[in-house]
Design a protein around this motif. Structure first.
Motif, PDB file in Angstrom:
ATOM      1  N   THR A   1      -0.502  -2.298  -9.115  1.00  0.00           N
ATOM      2  CA  THR A   1      -1.794  -2.926  -8.846  1.00  0.00           C
ATOM      3  C   THR A   1      -1.860  -3.241  -7.355  1.00  0.00           C
ATOM      4  OG1 THR A   1      -1.109  -5.245  -9.096  1.00  0.00           O
ATOM      5  CG2 THR A   1      -1.603  -4.022 -11.115  1.00  0.00           C
ATOM      6  N   CYS A   2      -2.958  -3.877  -6.928  1.00  0.00           N
ATOM      7  CA  CYS A   2      -3.083  -4.198  -5.509  1.00  0.00           C
ATOM      8  C   CYS A   2      -2.066  -5.247  -5.074  1.00  0.00           C
ATOM      9  CB  CYS A   2      -4.498  -4.686  -5.203  1.00  0.00           C
ATOM     10  SG  CYS A   2      -5.009  -6.110  -6.183  1.00  0.00           S
ATOM     11  N   ASN A   3      -1.554  -6.025  -6.007  1.00  0.00           N
ATOM     12  CA  ASN A   3      -0.628  -7.104  -5.649  1.00  0.00           C
ATOM     13  C   ASN A   3       0.824  -6.839  -6.041  1.00  0.00           C
ATOM     14  OD1 ASN A   3      -2.405  -8.925  -4.394  1.00  0.00           O
ATOM     15  ND2 ASN A   3      -3.178  -9.591  -6.380  1.00  0.00           N
TER      16      ASN A   3
ATOM     17  N   ALA B   1       2.305   1.819  -3.596  1.00  0.00           N
ATOM     18  CA  ALA B   1       1.355   1.852  -4.708  1.00  0.00           C
ATOM     19  C   ALA B   1       1.176   3.283  -5.216  1.00  0.00           C
ATOM     20  CB  ALA B   1       0.012   1.281  -4.265  1.00  0.00           C
TER      21      ALA B   1
ATOM     22  N   GLU C   1       0.827  -1.209   0.000  1.00  0.00           N
ATOM     23  CA  GLU C   1       0.000   0.000   0.000  1.00  0.00           C
ATOM     24  C   GLU C   1       0.859   1.255   0.000  1.00  0.00           C
ATOM     25  OE1 GLU C   1      -3.993  -1.604   2.368  1.00  0.00           O
ATOM     26  OE2 GLU C   1      -2.386  -0.579   3.462  1.00  0.00           O
TER      27      GLU C   1
END
Length: 433
Positions: free
Chosen positions: A49-51, A22, A19
């Motif tokens: 991306t979130c991952n 990002a 996070e």
């Protein structure tokens, strides 16, 4: 200058760290715009991306990328360095291909990542930080991802609950365009169910949720694809007959769909078949409903067994996909070497043409002074041949003196073959072939 891939993903960093590194699109565009004037790092693409957050760039060394990622997110380099991975040149190309193909994803073979990588490239190109060389690498990675998708089964089987429900609906009902779907609760799981079914082209989706706000949020996300209607939760039983497919996942401690309500709904439907999927634990749907003619009832365990089998098939297909990626990486590396040699060949030809003009000028001056034409031509041929062979002779001597004998062996085997091919080609021309 090398091609680097540096970043963090779900395998190397916690959610909290991911996070922190990002980027949202607006901030990323601003940062990349600033990099267009940077003298060390101005040729880059950032995938966030979130991952994963990854930087793909042409640079002199990887530290430039690591420092940029840390400074851009106000993180100590030392703290970040314990969680990043870094690949260079061939390994970086292989990593980009694996990412684009879904082979490096949390959910093996997931298709969304390719679109996310394409978007990242487009954003970087819009602000002018992508060279032709970097763009070619990405375009080749997209080609590789397309090959993996079309020629292996790595993305062919449902491995998420949401997608599994959508696939199940297509198996029970052959035509999606006539279906009305009801999702009971608009949480994460049913949101995925609704989105997958909307993409498959169902006629209508009914959203039944306890709170209006979450239902409206899901409706906004899928309204561009499908007709949507929000139903108050206290009117669930009265609307069951309208749905061909019902997916329930409320998290309630008590059953929310009773046997008597479904029996009444079937009667209103004139006993047209219904598919009911219970994704909740504890269960939302009375298990006795399975005994009703015309109702197909599936639970979490039923779907999980299908997903486990499909995931095993994806893993098997991934082995084939990895081999394909390795082959495509090798082809790209060879092509890059050929392209790199093209500049050297072009320079060598320019030098040869310059020598030709010099010797031709000298020969023409000799002819103007009434020199013997035959002697002039012989001198012209001799002088031009000597000058053209001089660099090659130097390289042959250096190869013979080199510690690694393979250089000389390669030349010893290759030169006679090249000369023989040229001799045959000349004979063919003389014979009119």
């Amino acid at each position: 200058m090398s091609f680097f891939a540096l970043g963090v993903n779900h395998q190397t960093a916690s959610v909290e760290l991911r996070e922190r590194v990002a980027f949202n699109p607006e901030r990323l565009n601003q940062l990349l715009s600033q990099q267009s004037h940077h003298h060390e790092l101005h040729d880059m693409v950032v995938v966030s991306t979130c991952n994963r957050t990854e930087i793909y760039a042409m640079a002199d060394h990887a530290d430039i990328l690591l420092n940029w990622l840390a400074e851009s997110n106000q993180i100590e380099v030392k703290q970040l360095s314990n969680h990043v991975y870094c690949y260079e040149n061939t390994e970086a190309v292989s990593h980009l291909m694996r990412v684009s193909s879904g082979l490096d994803s949390l959910m093996l073979g997931e298709p969304q990542i390719l679109g996310q990588v394409k978007t990242a490239l487009s954003c970087a190109k819009d602000v002018g930080v992508v060279s032709q060389q970097l763009n070619q690498i990405f375009e080749y990675a997209f080609y590789a991802a397309k090959r993996v998708r079309s020629e292996t089964a790595v993305g062919s089987h449902a491995v998420s609950m949401g997608y599994a429900v959508a696939q199940l609906a297509l198996q029970v009902f052959s035509e999606a365009s006539t279906l009305t779907v009801m999702v009971v609760a608009a949480g994460e799981m049913n949101s995925l169910v609704a989105k997958h079914l909307a993409e498959m082209g169902v006629a209508k989706i009914l959203i039944c949720n306890r709170g209006r706000e979450r239902a409206e949020k899901l409706a906004q996300e899928i309204a561009h694809r499908v007709s949507v209607e929000i139903i108050p939760f206290d009117q669930l039983a009265q609307n069951l007959h309208r749905a061909d497919v019902i997916s329930s996942c409320t998290g309630s401690l008590h059953q929310v769909i009773a046997f008597s309500d479904v029996k009444a709904a079937l009667k209103k439907r004139r006993y047209e078949q219904m598919l009911m999927v219970d994704l909740a634990v504890p269960r939302d749907i009375d298990s006795k409903i399975e005994s009703l003619d015309g109702v197909y009832l599936y639970g979490v365990d039923d779907l999980q067994s299908v997903i486990d089998e499909n995931l095993a098939q994806r893993r098997q297909a991934a082995v084939e996909a990895e081999v394909m990626v390795n082959q495509l990486v090798s082809k790209l590396v060879i092509q890059q070497k050929v392209d790199a040699a093209a500049d050297l060949i072009c320079h060598y030809r320019e030098q040869a043409e310059m020598l030709e003009q010099q010797e031709l000028k000298h020969a023409l001056e000799s002819l103007k002074s009434d020199a013997d034409p035959e002697q002039v031509l012989q001198a012209f041929a001799h002088r031009l041949t000597q000058k053209l062979l001089h660099p090659t002779s130097i390289l042959l001597r250096q190869a013979a003196q080199h510690e690694d004998p393979s250089h000389m062996e390669w030349l010893r085997e290759s030169l006679p073959e090249i000369l023989e091919n040229r001799r045959k080609s000349k004979l063919d021309q003389e014979n009119g072939k």
